[in-house]
Structure formats: structure tokens, C-alpha cells
Design an enzyme around this catalytic site. Structure first.
Site, PDB file in Angstrom:
ATOM      1  N   TYR A  55      48.562  34.731  44.350  1.00 29.49           N
ATOM      2  CA  TYR A  55      48.437  35.130  42.947  1.00 29.49           C
ATOM      3  C   TYR A  55      49.507  36.124  42.498  1.00 29.49           C
ATOM      4  O   TYR A  55      49.490  36.564  41.346  1.00 29.49           O
ATOM      5  CB  TYR A  55      47.051  35.719  42.700  1.00 29.49           C
ATOM      6  N   HIS A 114      47.700  36.580  35.249  1.00 29.49           N
ATOM      7  CA  HIS A 114      46.477  37.361  35.438  1.00 29.49           C
ATOM      8  C   HIS A 114      46.741  38.649  36.215  1.00 29.49           C
ATOM      9  O   HIS A 114      45.891  39.530  36.234  1.00 29.49           O
ATOM     10  CB  HIS A 114      45.452  36.506  36.175  1.00 29.49           C
ATOM     11  N   TYR A 121      39.307  40.474  44.146  1.00 27.90           N
ATOM     12  CA  TYR A 121      39.558  39.357  43.242  1.00 27.90           C
ATOM     13  C   TYR A 121      39.008  39.742  41.871  1.00 27.90           C
ATOM     14  O   TYR A 121      38.084  40.543  41.737  1.00 27.90           O
ATOM     15  CB  TYR A 121      39.004  38.020  43.749  1.00 27.90           C
ATOM     16  N   ASN A 160      37.159  38.600  39.409  1.00 27.69           N
ATOM     17  CA  ASN A 160      35.785  38.503  38.913  1.00 27.69           C
ATOM     18  C   ASN A 160      34.850  39.566  39.482  1.00 27.69           C
ATOM     19  O   ASN A 160      33.731  39.716  38.997  1.00 27.69           O
ATOM     20  CB  ASN A 160      35.222  37.112  39.197  1.00 27.69           C
TER      21      ASN A 160
END
EC number: 3.1.1.29
Length: 186
Positions: free
Chosen positions: A14, A19, A61, A63
């Protein structure tokens, strides 16, 4: 003491995605200050202490970001919380600030709101909308977007430097808000 959180997802998969704007901006700030992050298993986050600021990158992460934020808040008891995050409702090149309010569907903010409350400052960095929300936010910036992204991330980093020196959210908001996309010279 102020807790300054950059949101993103850990792992190289990522790295430098839309994001991860919060991570990238905090990384740039810490690098410019000639500091470094240290992993804290207790908070499942990378931490850096500078003056009376705790800079935090949750390693849970996106969430589950609220878990690291809550753990760190409970331990350090900061008076203020500022979250740096991507915002797909804003065009690339726009930087806005907010005090409290809704999460706009951002899962990292939802997690923080659920576990901590929504009473915190935000530095929102526009990443533009794309087709397919998940695919878009987890994608890297296109080559033609890189110059604008770099200029905006630099602008956001400078806003944070100003905030660290001034402790004045309203002054930062007035000085660094970009309502229209930043213009860069080719």
C-alpha cells in the site's frame, strides 16, 4: 500535548497509494525534522515524539485505525488530536481543514469516531474520485498527477510545521486552506 495522526495502510503493498496520503505527509515531516519513527507494539503504531507532539502512524490497517489512536490517547492523554487523511470528495490539489463533524464515509475516520469520538481536527488532502472507490483509494497516483501530488503534500507538510510551532488550528486553517486545486508551474 497534541496527538498528530497520519492515516494509511502498512506494508509495501500500500506504500504511496492515495489512501496513504496521511502516512506519506507524516513521513516527509519526520524526515525533514531529521527524526524517525519507532514501532510501538503497545499501540500497534509507529511513533515519533517531537516537542509536545506525538506523531502516530497506526499499523492496524485503515479500517482499525481507531484502535491505535485510542490506545495512544489513553496512554499519553493529549489535549488535542489532529488527523491527516485522504479525501476522495476533494479534487487532487485541494487541502481543507475541519474541526469535528462527519467521517464522509472514510473507514479510518469511522473507526476513530467509533472508539474515540468525532471531536478532533482534520487536515483533509484531496485525492479526487475515481471509478470504484476501493480500487481508486488503493491505487497509486498516475504519473501525470505526481507533480501536483508532490506540491500538495509539501503544502500539507508545511501546514503541520506551522501548527507544531503555533499550536493554532484556526491560524493554520486560514493560512493553508486550498479551496481550489493548487496551481503548479510546468
Amino acid at each position: 500535548m497534541t496527538l498528530l495522526v497520519g492515516l494509511g495502510n502498512p506494508t509495501l503493498r500500500y506504500a504511496h497509494t492515495r489512501h496513504n496520503a496521511g502516512f506519506d505527509i507524516l513521513d516527509s515531516l519526520v524526515s525533514e525534522l531529521d527524526l524517525s519513527f519507532t514501532f510501538s507494539p503497545k499501540h500497534n503504531a509507529c511513533l515519533c515524539v517531537y516537542k509536545d507532539f506525538i506523531l502516530l502512524k497506526p499499523q492496524t490497517y485503515m479500517n482499525l485505525s481507531g484502535e491505535s489512536v485510542l490506545s495512544t490517547k489513553n496512554f499519553y492523554k493529549p489535549k488535542e488530536l489532529l488527523i491527516v487523511h485522504d479525501d476522495l470528495d476533494l479534487p487532487l490539489g485541494v487541502v481543507r481543514f475541519k474541526n469535528g463533524g462527519g467521517n464522509g464515509g472514510h473507514n479510518g475516520l469511522k473507526s476513530i469516531d467509533l472508539l474515540c469520538s468525532n471531536s478532533y481536527y482534520r487536515l483533509r488532502v484531496g485525492i479526487s474520485k475515481g471509478i470504484g472507490v476501493i480500487e481508486h483509494v488503493l491505487s497509486k497516483f498516475h504519473k501525470n498527477e505526481e507533480p501536483l501530488k508532490n506540491a500538495v503534500f509539501e503544502h500539507a507538510k508545511n501546514a503541520l510545521k506551522f501548527f507544531i510551532e503555533s499550536h493554532d488550528f484556526n491560524a493554520m486553517q486560514n493560512r493553508f486552506t486550498l479551496k481550489k486545486p493548487l496551481k503548479i508551474e510546468s
